[in-house]
Scaffold this active site. Structure first.
Site, mmCIF file in Angstrom:
data_model
loop_
_atom_site.group_PDB
_atom_site.id
_atom_site.type_symbol
_atom_site.label_atom_id
_atom_site.label_comp_id
_atom_site.label_asym_id
_atom_site.label_seq_id
_atom_site.Cartn_x
_atom_site.Cartn_y
_atom_site.Cartn_z
ATOM 1 N N LYS A 71 0.837 -1.205 0.000
ATOM 2 C CA LYS A 71 0.000 0.000 0.000
ATOM 3 C C LYS A 71 0.867 1.249 0.000
ATOM 4 C CE LYS A 71 -1.088 1.968 3.710
ATOM 5 N NZ LYS A 71 -1.557 2.315 5.072
ATOM 6 N N GLN A 90 4.105 10.863 7.993
ATOM 7 C CA GLN A 90 3.434 11.177 6.731
ATOM 8 C C GLN A 90 3.410 12.674 6.453
ATOM 9 O OE1 GLN A 90 -0.381 9.262 7.053
ATOM 10 N NE2 GLN A 90 0.413 7.248 6.469
ATOM 11 N N GLU A 95 3.565 0.150 12.797
ATOM 12 C CA GLU A 95 2.434 -0.564 12.213
ATOM 13 C C GLU A 95 2.486 -2.065 12.485
ATOM 14 O OE1 GLU A 95 3.751 -1.179 7.591
ATOM 15 O OE2 GLU A 95 3.413 0.862 8.279
ATOM 16 N N LYS A 136 -9.058 -2.773 3.655
ATOM 17 C CA LYS A 136 -8.363 -1.482 3.595
ATOM 18 C C LYS A 136 -6.998 -1.628 2.932
ATOM 19 C CE LYS A 136 -7.300 2.405 6.686
ATOM 20 N NZ LYS A 136 -5.954 2.787 6.295
#
Length: 446
Positions: free
Chosen positions: A30, A188, A334, A431
């Site tokens: 992703k 991010q 994560e 997702k």
């Protein structure tokens, strides 16, 4: 099984009757897919993404870029779709850059990459771009990106929230230049500015002013991908100033990129080998990568497994024993839910550190893991920056996901060793990991 309403549906997590022995084709990354889409959209010529991840987060990114005028053509090659192509092996997306424009409305869902990477892109568009998303997205911080873009010359309406919903009033260009931000809540923020930086008139110089910057591998991924499309980037690692990244203005090349497997999404399958004392092979595991998931080789080896990179891929083998671990996960936060699930099944206590920022992810992951593991009989305590886990004999029950894909896979890991675990809303795995239930039962030979 309860099927209505869908978000409360219960999925009986399969219980492993013995050691797993499987090869699992994990779909594309992703993080790589969504960065590649942004860079291709900002390029001076068309490019290709091969084996992109097709999931909610990446489809939201593609839809948002289309809304702003970018052409994205999806093709599937039947000749290369191995095993039906569920891993995306036969898929390719052609990205055709165009003048970005509004008015447009972007649905970010609950995708951090979409809500943070695209406001800088929208600042380059001509016209208003409105950003909205799932209710949880309103709680996730965007102030780092919003404040930085304003300092660089952008006009943004957010009613002072520092969060969604918001509107970026694009002027067709952005001055850019130096900007200071506190990215301690999300790396991010840095990646978002760097990705669009080559298109700013003066480029961009991002200076992080806060405490420890989490998830550094993701910033390194952004830098590597920028350089691969022709951008000039100065970083602390390349001899630059600490906590400062500079991107020179210039045209980006259209590239032909093959997306690596998502190594973080390989985690539950590697964990299955560890927990059951079995063996799992993940094909196409890269020898060199900036993906945080590569750290699993080291972490799960310390917890009792062993691994080897072969021509077939990464071969991971469990020993039949699962050990506790004391580990700083600040760069690979994560991975925390999956590691916590394995730690709850270990033969000794674990301490997971450096992940206070997980309270701001898809859900408050530290609170959620503590509550859900403890409700199955576990003994987990939140610390200031992580979790303390003391293994206990667990029992079945409902494992809630909070619309968080990594909570769902964590519950599935526990279900391998604990009979009667039911995952609420396993569909949230779409997702980032489409077809997870089928991949999981396929691994178990069910």
């Amino acid at each position: 099984m309860t099927v209505n309403p869908a978000h409360t549906a219960l999925w009986p997590a399969p219980h492993a009757s013995g050691a797993v022995d499987a090869t699992v084709h994990v779909p594309g990354s992703k993080s790589v897919t969504n960065r590649a889409l942004v860079l291709a959209a900002l390029a001076s010529e068309p490019g290709w993404l091969r084996r992109p991840l097709r999931s909610r987060d990446t489809l939201l990114m593609a839809a948002a870029l289309r809304e702003m005028g970018v052409g994205i053509e999806e093709t599937v090659s039947s000749s290369s779709s191995v095993g039906g192509g569920s891993d995306g092996s036969g898929e390719a997306w052609r990205v055709i850059p165009a003048a970005l424009h509004g008015p447009a409305t972007v649905d970010v869902g609950n995708a951090g990459t979409v809500m943070r990477f695209l406001p800088p892109v929208a600042a380059l568009a001509d016209g208003p771009i409105r950003f909205d998303g799932d209710p949880r997205s309103y709680e996730r911080p965007l102030n780092g990106v919003i404040d930085a873009l304003r300092a660089l010359g952008a006009r943004i309406d957010d009613d002072g929230r520092g969060a969604l919903p918001l509107t970026v009033h694009g002027g067709g260009a952005l001055d850019g230049g130096p900007v200071a931000i506190d990215a301690s809540s999300s790396s991010q923020f840095v990646s978002a500015l760097l990705l669009s930086g080559p298109r700013f008139n003066q480029g961009v110089e991002v200076r992080h002013t806060g405490s420890t910057l989490p998830s550094m591998p993701h910033i390194r991924m952004t830098v590597d991908m920028l350089r691969a499309v022709g951008a000039q980037v100065d970083t602390p690692e390349s001899g630059g100033e600490a906590n400062v990244w500079r991107v020179t203005p210039g045209a980006l090349l259209g590239r032909d990129l093959t997306v690596e497997p998502d190594l973080s999404n390989a985690q539950p399958f590697l964990a299955a080998a560890l927990v059951t004392g079995g063996k799992v092979v993940i094909p196409d595991w890269p020898e060199r990568t900036t993906q945080p998931g590569d750290k699993l080789r080291e972490i799960f080896t310390e917890m009792g497994g062993s691994c080897e990179l072969t021509e077939q891929g990464l071969e991971f083998t469990g020993s039949g024993a699962v050990h506790g671990i004391d580990v700083d996960l600040s760069e690979v936060g994560e991975l925390t839910p999956g590691i916590a699930a394995v730690a709850a099944l270990a033969d000794s206590p674990s301490t997971l550190r450096g992940v206070a920022h997980l309270r701001l992810h898809e859900t408050d992951r530290l609170a959620a893991l503590t509550k859900e593991i403890n409700e199955l009989g576990g003994d987990v305590t939140e610390t200031a920056d992580g979790l303390s886990i003391r293994p206990r004999r667990l029992h079945g029950g409902i494992f809630h996901t909070y619309d968080d894909h990594r909570m769902a896979t964590a519950g599935a890991i526990i279900g391998l060793a604990v009979d009667g675990v039911q995952i609420e809303n396993v569909a949230t795995t779409a997702k980032t990991l489409p077809d997870f239930p089928d991949l999981w039962t396929g691994m178990l030979g069910n």
